[in-house]
Design an enzyme around this catalytic site. Structure first.
Site, PDB file in Angstrom:
ATOM      1  N   CYS B  87     -54.136 -21.193 -27.691  1.00 30.20           N
ATOM      2  CA  CYS B  87     -53.922 -20.841 -29.096  1.00 30.20           C
ATOM      3  C   CYS B  87     -54.682 -19.546 -29.362  1.00 30.20           C
ATOM      4  O   CYS B  87     -55.902 -19.552 -29.521  1.00 30.20           O
ATOM      5  CB  CYS B  87     -54.420 -21.954 -30.008  1.00 30.20           C
ATOM      6  SG  CYS B  87     -54.241 -21.547 -31.748  1.00 30.20           S
ATOM      7  N   LEU B  88     -53.967 -18.466 -29.352  1.00 34.45           N
ATOM      8  CA  LEU B  88     -54.596 -17.164 -29.554  1.00 34.45           C
ATOM      9  C   LEU B  88     -53.607 -16.325 -30.364  1.00 34.45           C
ATOM     10  O   LEU B  88     -52.453 -16.176 -29.979  1.00 34.45           O
ATOM     11  CB  LEU B  88     -54.869 -16.523 -28.183  1.00 34.45           C
ATOM     12  CG  LEU B  88     -55.638 -15.208 -28.156  1.00 34.45           C
ATOM     13  CD1 LEU B  88     -57.021 -15.365 -28.781  1.00 34.45           C
ATOM     14  CD2 LEU B  88     -55.780 -14.692 -26.730  1.00 34.45           C
TER      15      LEU B  88
END
Lengths: 143, 149
Positions: B87-88
């Site tokens: 999750c970036l």
């Protein structure tokens, strides 16, 4: 004298004609292509790809607005005088004399084709992430 | 597949010529869009001394869309789930074509130094991180020992 251009060597003519005829013959012999309209693909958001005929009304409006806004962004031709970046950060190729460029209000410059492809997905400058529409509106206000 | 864009060739060459410290990215022999990546766990993080394997794929639309990156080595991190998905923001809605393989991998390395349990992908890990951070860090260290060394 003076008729050099009117009578090119017969070799040149035969080469050109030969190619034309071949191409023409292939096209004539092949079966007619089925009627198929090429539907352009749009990207209402960066990771969404949709055929033009599958866009929702909202997305159509968004894209129409986007096309309108992009057309207001200045374009030019690379003349080698740019003191700023000489490389398009999108394709990572150097600008070549005569190439078509687009200038964003934040003063970042890209190949026209490269940045237009991106702006249709996200209306932000790839380098500074500045929203282009806000910058565009503020330039109108100051003018 | 169409020919490889100049940009991908250039990025690959630059990655070879000027490698990033703590990161390796080698293109696959059979697919120049697929990279075998290793990231060394940053110092003073629970991942220190670990070598984490990742895979990175440049989709057809790259650089108009972000590379697809996934951890192959198991890692205990609130922003990385058990399938290795990350999750970036720059891999999602904050992607920009001015970013590169190099900058993406540096951001992933930075994510290891700065876990963000408020924007979790692995909910259980994020909950553990928020309820007992020191215990979560110990678990992350233990996983690093077990899987990444």
């Amino acid at each position: 004298m003076g008729n050099c251009f009117k009578t090119p060597s017969t070799d040149d003519i035969s080469l050109l004609r030969g190619h034309d005829n071949q191409d023409g013959a292939e096209q004539a012999l092949g079966p007619p292509p089925p009627y198929q309209e090429r539907v352009p693909v749009y990207h209402p958001s960066p990771n969404v790809s949709r055929l033009a005929n599958q866009l929702s009304e909202e997305e159509q409006i968004k894209i129409a607005k986007r096309l309108g806004l992009i057309s207001h962004l200045p374009v030019g031709v690379y003349d080698g005088s740019s003191k700023k970046g000489k490389e398009c950060v999108i394709c990572m190729n150097e600008f070549i004399l005569g190439e078509s460029l687009r200038f964003l209000p934040c003063m970042h410059t890209y190949h026209r084709d490269c940045i237009d492809d991106w702006l249709m997905r996200s209306f932000t400058c790839p380098s500074c992430m500045e929203p282009v529409d806000a910058a565009l509106l503020s330039t109108y206000e100051t003018n | 597949m169409a020919g490889l864009p100049r940009r991908i060739i250039k990025e690959t060459q630059r990655l070879m010529q000027e490698p990033v410290s703590g990161i390796t990215a080698l293109p696959d022999e059979n697919n120049a869009r697929y990279f075998h990546v290793t990231v060394i766990g940053p110092k003073e993080s629970p991942y220190e001394n670990g070598t984490f394997k990742l895979e990175l794929f440049l989709p057809e639309e790259y650089p108009m869309s972000a590379p697809k990156v996934r951890f192959l080595t198991k890692i205990y991190h609130p922003n990385i789930d058990k399938l290795g998905r990350i999750c970036l923001d720059i891999l999602k809605d904050k992607w920009s074509p001015a970013l590169q393989i190099r900058t993406v991998l540096l951001s992933i390395q930075a994510l290891l130094s700065a876990p963000n349990p408020d924007d979790p992908l692995a909910n259980e890990v994020a909950d553990a991180w928020k309820s007992d951070e020191s215990q979560a860090i110990e678990t992350a260290k233990a996983w690093t020992q077990k899987h990444a060394i």
